[in-house]
Design a protein around this motif. Structure first.
Motif, mmCIF file in Angstrom:
data_model
loop_
_atom_site.group_PDB
_atom_site.id
_atom_site.type_symbol
_atom_site.label_atom_id
_atom_site.label_comp_id
_atom_site.label_asym_id
_atom_site.label_seq_id
_atom_site.Cartn_x
_atom_site.Cartn_y
_atom_site.Cartn_z
ATOM 1 N N MET A 174 0.809 -1.300 0.068
ATOM 2 C CA MET A 174 0.030 0.138 0.189
ATOM 3 C C MET A 174 0.785 1.308 0.019
ATOM 4 S SD MET A 174 -3.300 -0.891 2.623
ATOM 5 C CE MET A 174 -4.119 0.443 1.974
ATOM 6 N N LEU A 175 1.821 1.293 0.828
ATOM 7 C CA LEU A 175 2.749 2.323 0.863
ATOM 8 C C LEU A 175 3.446 2.630 -0.488
ATOM 9 C CD1 LEU A 175 4.449 1.873 4.408
ATOM 10 C CD2 LEU A 175 2.492 3.790 3.496
ATOM 11 N N LEU A 176 3.963 1.374 -1.095
ATOM 12 C CA LEU A 176 4.503 1.333 -2.674
ATOM 13 C C LEU A 176 3.547 2.156 -3.588
ATOM 14 C CD1 LEU A 176 7.159 0.639 -4.214
ATOM 15 C CD2 LEU A 176 5.927 -1.525 -4.569
ATOM 16 N N VAL A 177 2.268 1.647 -3.567
ATOM 17 C CA VAL A 177 1.257 2.439 -4.337
ATOM 18 C C VAL A 177 1.262 3.921 -3.922
ATOM 19 C CG1 VAL A 177 -0.963 2.663 -4.914
ATOM 20 C CG2 VAL A 177 0.029 0.213 -4.753
ATOM 21 N N ILE A 178 1.112 4.150 -2.794
ATOM 22 C CA ILE A 178 0.748 5.706 -2.223
ATOM 23 C C ILE A 178 2.066 6.516 -2.810
ATOM 24 C CG2 ILE A 178 0.641 7.311 -0.465
ATOM 25 C CD1 ILE A 178 -0.950 5.336 0.923
ATOM 26 N N ASN A 179 3.380 5.865 -2.531
ATOM 27 C CA ASN A 179 4.594 6.764 -3.110
ATOM 28 C C ASN A 179 4.715 6.607 -4.317
ATOM 29 O OD1 ASN A 179 5.625 7.042 -0.515
ATOM 30 N ND2 ASN A 179 6.527 5.144 -0.395
ATOM 31 N N TYR A 180 4.184 5.565 -5.623
ATOM 32 C CA TYR A 180 4.089 5.796 -6.877
ATOM 33 C C TYR A 180 3.152 6.934 -7.262
ATOM 34 C CZ TYR A 180 3.013 4.693 -11.462
ATOM 35 O OH TYR A 180 2.798 4.583 -12.861
ATOM 36 N N LEU A 181 1.935 6.963 -6.585
ATOM 37 C CA LEU A 181 1.242 7.969 -7.028
ATOM 38 C C LEU A 181 1.763 9.549 -6.637
ATOM 39 C CD1 LEU A 181 -2.285 6.842 -5.761
ATOM 40 C CD2 LEU A 181 -1.456 6.523 -7.959
ATOM 41 N N GLN A 182 2.356 9.567 -5.531
ATOM 42 C CA GLN A 182 3.005 10.837 -5.352
ATOM 43 C C GLN A 182 4.187 11.144 -6.283
ATOM 44 O OE1 GLN A 182 5.055 10.546 -1.325
ATOM 45 N NE2 GLN A 182 5.822 12.724 -1.476
ATOM 46 N N TRP A 183 5.104 10.170 -6.610
ATOM 47 C CA TRP A 183 5.910 10.250 -7.642
ATOM 48 C C TRP A 183 5.391 11.012 -8.988
ATOM 49 C CZ3 TRP A 183 6.721 7.480 -12.239
ATOM 50 C CH2 TRP A 183 7.818 7.947 -12.980
ATOM 51 N N ARG A 184 4.224 10.203 -9.161
ATOM 52 C CA ARG A 184 3.454 10.663 -10.483
ATOM 53 C C ARG A 184 2.937 12.055 -10.308
ATOM 54 N NH1 ARG A 184 1.333 6.860 -14.290
ATOM 55 N NH2 ARG A 184 0.573 8.870 -15.085
ATOM 56 N N THR A 185 2.688 12.506 -9.360
ATOM 57 C CA THR A 185 1.994 13.797 -9.237
ATOM 58 C C THR A 185 3.016 14.829 -9.239
ATOM 59 O OG1 THR A 185 0.374 12.968 -7.560
ATOM 60 C CG2 THR A 185 0.758 15.225 -7.666
ATOM 61 N N GLN A 186 4.230 14.363 -8.640
ATOM 62 C CA GLN A 186 5.341 15.412 -8.727
ATOM 63 C C GLN A 186 5.952 15.496 -10.077
ATOM 64 O OE1 GLN A 186 8.177 13.750 -5.486
ATOM 65 N NE2 GLN A 186 7.185 15.182 -4.166
ATOM 66 N N ARG A 187 6.123 14.625 -10.693
ATOM 67 C CA ARG A 187 6.410 14.534 -12.155
ATOM 68 C C ARG A 187 5.457 15.175 -13.140
ATOM 69 N NH1 ARG A 187 8.429 8.992 -15.815
ATOM 70 N NH2 ARG A 187 9.284 10.248 -17.506
ATOM 71 N N ARG A 188 4.312 15.118 -12.801
ATOM 72 C CA ARG A 188 3.298 15.518 -13.961
ATOM 73 C C ARG A 188 3.249 17.401 -13.437
ATOM 74 N NH1 ARG A 188 -2.604 13.452 -13.012
ATOM 75 N NH2 ARG A 188 -1.293 11.857 -13.931
ATOM 76 N N LEU A 189 3.752 17.592 -12.076
ATOM 77 C CA LEU A 189 3.928 19.061 -11.785
ATOM 78 C C LEU A 189 4.990 19.739 -12.465
ATOM 79 C CD1 LEU A 189 2.729 19.228 -7.993
ATOM 80 C CD2 LEU A 189 1.431 19.999 -9.928
ATOM 81 N N GLN A 190 6.034 19.143 -12.436
ATOM 82 C CA GLN A 190 7.182 19.550 -12.961
ATOM 83 C C GLN A 190 6.977 19.504 -14.464
ATOM 84 O OE1 GLN A 190 10.145 16.617 -11.640
ATOM 85 N NE2 GLN A 190 10.327 17.488 -9.474
ATOM 86 N N ALA A 191 6.234 18.691 -15.245
ATOM 87 C CA ALA A 191 6.415 18.791 -16.629
ATOM 88 C C ALA A 191 5.366 20.091 -16.946
ATOM 89 C CB ALA A 191 5.493 17.531 -17.028
ATOM 90 N N ALA A 192 4.378 20.416 -16.073
ATOM 91 C CA ALA A 192 3.478 21.495 -16.461
ATOM 92 C C ALA A 192 4.370 22.728 -16.103
ATOM 93 C CB ALA A 192 2.433 21.413 -15.491
#
Length: 278
Positions: free
Chosen positions: A260-278
């Motif tokens: 569960m923590l792995l999934v949450i951390n993955y979602l956090q990584w995807r969110t940060q990457r999307r913000l950086q791309a924007a």
């Protein structure tokens, strides 16, 4: 250049620092966790599945992870509001409220459990007011979620506070000057910046709640197939001197929590990457 940097450094070099890091983590984290797997491996597959798939144990997993997830969601919402108020507004008693946020850190969990049970039981200050409406908190899953919310609040608030302090108000003012209303400013300007730390606070609150025992064992009532939590099942196995059974339940909790923590951390990584791309 390298020699000059080495002379200026007050900390040991990478090799020595890395060695201390690995040794510390091994003694504190890796060795104890590996002992769980080693101890469980000696019980055999048949006994292992019989232990971890027992209906009483499965229900305890459901109560622990369900209540922990619900408490983390509550903390994510209201912890966000508390952090925002403490950073953005000035009011009498602000320092007192800010200090109260850290109270769950300092208060022994058993004391917190007794206090919550006293307040929210049928004869308690709050429980007696809710009793006429048929609302019961103590000795129910709702009481478990309440205790887990109490101990998880500081993780969300303290994670969000420094990030909110660094937000530039000029950006918000610029959005308003361009015609954005408050909701659009929050949704497009503020919330994207706070989403990664909010997910971090949620993860910390959830991880803390999953393994909580002291504050829950009193308010839950420990009723089989109703309010028993997984840590209590581990303690029950230990009291029965069934050490392999206790480690088997602990190992399943460890694996589920890690996934569960792995999934949450993955979602956090995807969110940060999307913000950086924007």
């Amino acid at each position: 250049m390298a020699k000059a940097w080495k002379e200026r450094s007050i900390l040991p070099g990478f090799g020595l620092s890395m060695g201390f890091t690995v040794l510390y983590l091994s003694l504190i984290v890796l060795f104890p966790l590996s002992a769980i797997f080693i101890k469980t491996s000696g019980m055999g597959w048949e006994k292992f599945w019989h232990t971890v798939l027992d209906p009483r144990v499965l229900h305890s997993y459901q109560v622990s992870f369900g209540a922990s997830f619900g408490a983390a969601l509550i903390n994510a919402v209201f912890g966000f509001i508390v952090a925002w108020v403490l950073v953005r507004y000035r009011f009498p008693g602000k320092k007192l409220i800010d200090a109260l946020v850290d109270l769950p850190f300092a208060l022994p969990t058993a004391v917190a459990g007794i206090a919550l049970t006293t307040i929210y039981s049928q004869n308690g200050w709050v429980g007696s007011l809710l009793e006429p409406y048929g609302i019961k908190i103590a000795y129910t899953p709702l009481g478990i979620m309440l205790a887990l919310t109490f101990i998880g609040t500081p993780f969300v608030v303290r994670t969000l506070q420094p990030v909110i302090e660094e937000l530039e108000k000029e950006v918000e003012e610029a959005a308003v000057s361009l015609g954005a209303d408050r909701w659009r400013t929050f949704r497009k300007v503020i919330f994207p910046e706070l989403l990664p730390p909010l997910l971090t606070g949620f993860t910390l609150a959830f991880a803390r709640a999953v393994g909580e025992y002291g504050s829950v064992v009193f308010i839950s009532g420990n009723m089989p197939m109703k309010t028993e939590i997984a840590p209590l099942m581990i303690m029950t196995k230990l009291e029965q001197y069934d050490y392999t059974g206790a480690t088997a339940i602990a190992m399943v909790m460890l694996v589920i929590s890690f996934l569960m923590l792995l999934v949450i951390n993955y979602l956090q990584w995807r969110t940060q990457r999307r913000l950086q791309a924007a």
